[in-house]
Design an enzyme around this catalytic site. Structure first.
Site, mmCIF file in Angstrom:
data_model
loop_
_atom_site.group_PDB
_atom_site.id
_atom_site.type_symbol
_atom_site.label_atom_id
_atom_site.label_comp_id
_atom_site.label_asym_id
_atom_site.label_seq_id
_atom_site.Cartn_x
_atom_site.Cartn_y
_atom_site.Cartn_z
ATOM 1 N N PHE A 47 0.861 -1.187 0.000
ATOM 2 C CA PHE A 47 0.000 0.000 0.000
ATOM 3 C C PHE A 47 0.895 1.235 0.000
ATOM 4 O O PHE A 47 2.072 1.144 0.326
ATOM 5 C CB PHE A 47 -0.900 -0.022 1.252
ATOM 6 N N GLN B 210 -8.173 14.344 3.728
ATOM 7 C CA GLN B 210 -7.486 13.555 2.706
ATOM 8 C C GLN B 210 -8.249 13.528 1.386
ATOM 9 O O GLN B 210 -9.458 13.266 1.376
ATOM 10 C CB GLN B 210 -7.311 12.122 3.200
ATOM 11 N N HIS C 102 -8.300 11.445 -1.939
ATOM 12 C CA HIS C 102 -7.794 10.178 -2.483
ATOM 13 C C HIS C 102 -7.452 10.392 -3.946
ATOM 14 O O HIS C 102 -8.219 11.015 -4.678
ATOM 15 C CB HIS C 102 -8.856 9.087 -2.331
ATOM 16 N N LEU D 272 -14.891 5.312 -4.837
ATOM 17 C CA LEU D 272 -13.483 5.001 -4.609
ATOM 18 C C LEU D 272 -12.986 3.864 -5.505
ATOM 19 O O LEU D 272 -13.655 2.851 -5.660
ATOM 20 C CB LEU D 272 -13.296 4.581 -3.144
ATOM 21 N N GLU E 171 -6.714 1.984 -3.369
ATOM 22 C CA GLU E 171 -5.269 2.024 -3.535
ATOM 23 C C GLU E 171 -4.728 0.615 -3.797
ATOM 24 O O GLU E 171 -3.664 0.435 -4.388
ATOM 25 C CB GLU E 171 -4.679 2.578 -2.233
ATOM 26 N N HIS F 156 -11.765 12.037 0.694
ATOM 27 C CA HIS F 156 -11.843 10.640 1.134
ATOM 28 C C HIS F 156 -11.878 10.431 2.643
ATOM 29 O O HIS F 156 -12.580 9.563 3.142
ATOM 30 C CB HIS F 156 -10.663 9.878 0.543
ATOM 31 N N ARG G 37 -3.107 10.480 6.293
ATOM 32 C CA ARG G 37 -3.269 9.085 6.729
ATOM 33 C C ARG G 37 -2.725 8.129 5.679
ATOM 34 O O ARG G 37 -2.917 8.344 4.488
ATOM 35 C CB ARG G 37 -4.758 8.793 6.930
HETATM 36 C C1 LIG Z 1 -15.054 4.135 0.215
HETATM 37 C C2 LIG Z 1 -14.128 4.018 1.394
HETATM 38 C C3 LIG Z 1 -13.165 3.019 1.426
HETATM 39 C C4 LIG Z 1 -12.294 2.915 2.510
HETATM 40 N N1 LIG Z 1 -11.349 1.923 2.501
HETATM 41 C C5 LIG Z 1 -10.511 1.813 3.568
HETATM 42 C C6 LIG Z 1 -9.531 0.765 3.602
HETATM 43 O O1 LIG Z 1 -9.455 -0.088 2.724
HETATM 44 N N2 LIG Z 1 -8.695 0.722 4.664
HETATM 45 C C7 LIG Z 1 -8.756 1.621 5.703
HETATM 46 O O2 LIG Z 1 -7.979 1.509 6.639
HETATM 47 N N3 LIG Z 1 -9.708 2.599 5.693
HETATM 48 C C8 LIG Z 1 -10.575 2.708 4.663
HETATM 49 N N4 LIG Z 1 -11.520 3.704 4.665
HETATM 50 C C9 LIG Z 1 -11.715 4.505 5.883
HETATM 51 C C10 LIG Z 1 -12.458 3.679 6.939
HETATM 52 O O3 LIG Z 1 -13.392 2.839 6.304
HETATM 53 C C11 LIG Z 1 -13.196 4.567 7.939
HETATM 54 O O4 LIG Z 1 -12.346 5.543 8.448
HETATM 55 C C12 LIG Z 1 -13.739 3.756 9.107
HETATM 56 O O5 LIG Z 1 -14.460 2.634 8.665
HETATM 57 C C13 LIG Z 1 -14.599 4.621 10.020
HETATM 58 O O6 LIG Z 1 -15.219 3.815 10.986
HETATM 59 P P1 LIG Z 1 -16.020 4.464 12.200
HETATM 60 O O7 LIG Z 1 -16.583 3.316 12.961
HETATM 61 O O8 LIG Z 1 -15.142 5.406 12.924
HETATM 62 O O9 LIG Z 1 -17.172 5.293 11.509
HETATM 63 P P2 LIG Z 1 -18.333 4.859 10.469
HETATM 64 O O10 LIG Z 1 -18.161 3.499 9.943
HETATM 65 O O11 LIG Z 1 -18.414 5.972 9.501
HETATM 66 O O12 LIG Z 1 -19.630 4.829 11.381
HETATM 67 C C14 LIG Z 1 -20.209 6.007 11.915
HETATM 68 C C15 LIG Z 1 -21.451 5.629 12.679
HETATM 69 O O13 LIG Z 1 -21.940 6.776 13.363
HETATM 70 C C16 LIG Z 1 -23.336 6.851 13.233
HETATM 71 N N5 LIG Z 1 -23.733 8.269 13.376
HETATM 72 C C17 LIG Z 1 -23.161 9.362 12.843
HETATM 73 N N6 LIG Z 1 -23.832 10.483 13.200
HETATM 74 C C18 LIG Z 1 -24.858 10.074 13.986
HETATM 75 C C19 LIG Z 1 -25.925 10.745 14.651
HETATM 76 N N7 LIG Z 1 -26.082 12.070 14.585
HETATM 77 N N8 LIG Z 1 -26.799 9.996 15.353
HETATM 78 C C20 LIG Z 1 -26.679 8.642 15.424
HETATM 79 N N9 LIG Z 1 -25.696 7.965 14.808
HETATM 80 C C21 LIG Z 1 -24.794 8.675 14.102
HETATM 81 C C22 LIG Z 1 -23.628 6.266 11.864
HETATM 82 O O14 LIG Z 1 -24.932 5.784 11.799
HETATM 83 C C23 LIG Z 1 -22.604 5.129 11.809
HETATM 84 O O15 LIG Z 1 -23.126 3.964 12.403
HETATM 85 C C24 LIG Z 1 -12.392 3.826 3.592
HETATM 86 C C25 LIG Z 1 -13.358 4.822 3.553
HETATM 87 C C26 LIG Z 1 -14.193 4.938 2.460
HETATM 88 C C27 LIG Z 1 -15.171 6.075 2.432
#
Ligand SMILES: Cc1cc2nc3c(=O)[nH]c(=O)nc-3n(C[C@H](O)[C@H](O)[C@H](O)COP(=O)(O)OP(=O)(O)OC[C@H]3O[C@@H](n4cnc5c(N)ncnc54)[C@H](O)[C@@H]3O)c2cc1C
Length: 569
Positions: free
Chosen positions: A123, A236, A238, A248, A251, A347, A382
């Site tokens: 990566f 970030q 992408h 997306l 990578e 991203h 990141r």
């Molecule tokens: C397309 C894409 C591909 C990616 N690929 C990778 C990868 O291959 N490797 C890597 O390391 N990272 C990757 N990332 C980044 C990574 O996926 C995320 O940073 C990570 O999954 C975030 O997880 P989280 O649990 O912090 O938040 P999220 O998974 O975003 O969850 C947020 C939660 O908060 C809840 N929420 C938000 N606001 C409220 C509210 N007001 N009231 C109630 N609930 C709320 C939502 O319902 C959700 O359940 C990628 C990101 C994207 C967009």
């Protein structure tokens, strides 16, 4: 008078993505009463969309035998342009192998090498093939695994509840208020501790790979409650998002050997990162692509080519099946036969709610982890694969921290929750009762376009200041925003409006942070200050919301075993 329902739990976790579920699993082990409140069903959290993989120095892959947590940490700190806090990076990289093995034991179907060990792909910005993956659907696999684990425990899940405010009593966070999206009723959630796992603020920008729900609600909730936001200007972009929809293109496509070409059929990365080429860190590759496009070496003035054709059908079908489908379904391109059209897009949110390595915020009783927080393991940029890692490492760690403290915390009274519901109800009624004004969707789309145009891949003082003026205009226009749908059942216009209010607020912290940071570091590139300035800006930006205004302060970076150096690839 309406009697608002109040649900009492030991711990309320806002967010059902990887961070929230991992924390819920950890904290529920000791029989605590844990609830997860999420604005969508947990399986629709943005975590499900993660493609390329999760980093851990397992040293499995050929060529990666000498990998170690120290090398992972070094790559992370260098990738962050030395803004990451090295104590937090150390925790994350040391824990990584254990976290990945644990996910495997829970049931994640990682892709494997011939001898059965977990496969690892190269990566960007990584010295070794270190990224463990489940084809190009890693997030899908991980989230389903954790959801299954959470369901096998006694965790209460409130899906489709939109949290509207954090509730304080005597200087302590004692819960939150939430709107049940299905029927429009307001509920109080009383808790001894609240953990925010609310994800990023990517949707502030047009051309984003993020889900519609990534509106930075968590940052806005905390900011309004007087909690600091850290390094919000670091966003970030992408390098490779699909031209047209900005979905997306992982990578991992370059990790598997994909090449980038301009309209002269040149692998132009040789001019920007001659050693790392396509696998330089994202900030560098995104700027390279944008420069090619700006200097007319792109196609149709909008994109460059990501060529996978030389990888062959077998490798593409095995390692990148999702990318093939996305390209065919959304752009009519089969990457086995022709190159994919790509351009940079927003991203990831490096900034967020300021926390220490235990996930504590400034507000007693309020914790944050995952993408909504800034601990800070990513600093100014990141590395791919480190964010999934952050969610599980800090989800577990912070869940465990809270569980240790719970026995000594008394149960809060429900009265402040009822009072908060009354206030929130008034705020929502005010929005719903307005009979005329401007449609919310216009303001929201203008905000997103403005942020991309004025605070995008390349920034300068004049453009950003113009952007800030536009932001102030949009904030004014919001005070006259009007919701045409008055229904209470699944009123998504109301949810979009509440989200927009928060977006307009945190956009200001981002904008001011970016204007005041007169240097270039990681993702924050200023054409008027193209050099990094360690003397003045090797510091974290801290935004406060005081008396309705954003103010900035700066805090030192935690340095460690890796001395600050020039960053070359
Ligand atoms: C397309 C894409 C591909 C990616 N690929 C990778 C990868 O291959 N490797 C890597 O390391 N990272 C990757 N990332 C980044 C990574 O996926 C995320 O940073 C990570 O999954 C975030 O997880 P989280 O649990 O912090 O938040 P999220 O998974 O975003 O969850 C947020 C939660 O908060 C809840 N929420 C938000 N606001 C409220 C509210 N007001 N009231 C109630 N609930 C709320 C939502 O319902 C959700 O359940 C990628 C990101 C994207 C967009």
């Amino acid at each position: 008078m309406v009697d608002y329902p109040v649900h009492s739990h030991d711990l309320v976790i806002i967010g059902g993505g990887l961070t929230g579920l991992r924390a819920a699993i950890e904290s529920s082990k000791a029989d605590f009463d844990v609830a997860v409140v999420s604005k969508v069903h947990p399986l629709r959290s943005h975590s499900v969309a993660a493609q390329g993989g999760i980093n851990a120095a397992l040293a499995n892959a050929v060529g990666g035998e000498d990998d170690s947590w120290e090398r992972h940490a070094f790559d992370t700190v260098k990738g962050s342009d030395y803004l990451a806090d090295q104590d937090a990076v150390e925790i994350m990289c040391k824990e990584a192998p254990r976290a990945v093995i644990e996910l495997e034991h829970m049931g994640t179907v990682f892709s494997r090498m011939k001898d059965g060990r977990i496969a690892q792909r190269p990566f960007g910005g990584a010295g070794f093939p270190r990224t463990c993956y489940a084809a190009d659907r890693t997030g899908h696999n991980l989230l389903h695994t954790l959801f299954e684990q959470a369901n096998s425990r006694d965790i209460t899940i409130y899906p489709e509840y939109y949290v509207t405010s954090l509730v304080k009593d005597g200087g302590r966070c004692v819960g939150c208020t939430a709107l049940n999206i299905a029927d429009g009723t307001l509920h109080g959630f009383a808790a001894k501790a609240v953990l925010q796992a609310t994800g990023g603020y990517g949707h502030l920008f047009a051309r984003s790979t993020n889900a519609l729900i990534n509106t930075g609600d968590g940052a806005a909730l905390a900011y309004r409650a007087g909690v600091l936001l850290e390094d919000m200007e670091f966003v970030q972009f992408h390098p490779t998002t699909l031209y047209g929809t900005n979905i997306l293109i992982t990578e991992g496509a370059r990790g598997e050997g994909g090449y980038l070409y301009n309209n002269k059929h040149e692998r132009f990365m040789k001019n920007y990162a001659p050693k790392a080429m396509e696998l330089a860190p994202r900030d560098i590759v995104a700027r390279a692509i944008q420069t090619e496009i700006d200097e007319r070496r792109g196609f149709e003035g909008e994109y460059v080519h990501l060529d996978l054709t030389h990888l062959g059908a077998d490798k593409i079908n095995q390692r990148l099946p999702g990318i093939r489908l996305i390209s065919m379904d959304f752009a009519g391109i089969d990457p086995i036969a022709e190159p994919i059209s790509v351009q940079p897009g927003q991203h990831y949110s490096m900034g967020g709610i300021a926390v220490n390595t235990k996930g504590e915020t400034e507000l007693t009783g309020l914790y944050a982890a995952g993408e909504c927080s800034c601990v800070s393991v990513h600093g100014a940029n990141r590395l791919g694969g480190n964010s999934l890692l952050e969610t599980v490492v800090f989800g577990k760690l912070v869940g465990g921290e809270i569980a240790q403290k719970l026995p000594s915390i008394s149960k809060p009274s429900t009265e402040p929750l009822k009072e908060a519901c009354r206030k929130e109800s008034e705020r929502i009624d005010k929005l719903l009762l307005r009979e005329e004004g401007e449609r919310v969707s216009n303001i929201r789309e203008e905000l997103r376009k403005m942020m991309f145009d004025h605070f995008g891949v390349f920034r300068d003082e004049k453009t950003m200041k113009e952007g800030l003026e536009k932001l102030h205009m949009l904030q004014k226009r919001f005070s006259n925003a009007y919701i045409d749908n008055k229904d209470l059942v699944f009123n998504y216009t109301l949810i979009y409006t509440l989200e927009l209010e928060g977006m307009l607020l945190i956009a200001e912290a981002l904008a001011l942070g970016a204007i005041e940071r007169r240097e270039s570091r990681g993702s924050h590139f200023r054409t008027d200050y193209p050099k990094r300035d360690d003397e003045k800006f090797l510091v974290h930006t801290m935004a406060y919301y005081r008396d309705g205004k954003t103010e900035l302060e700066y805090a030192p970076v935690t340095l460690g075993i890796f001395p600050v150096k020039e960053r070359v690839y």
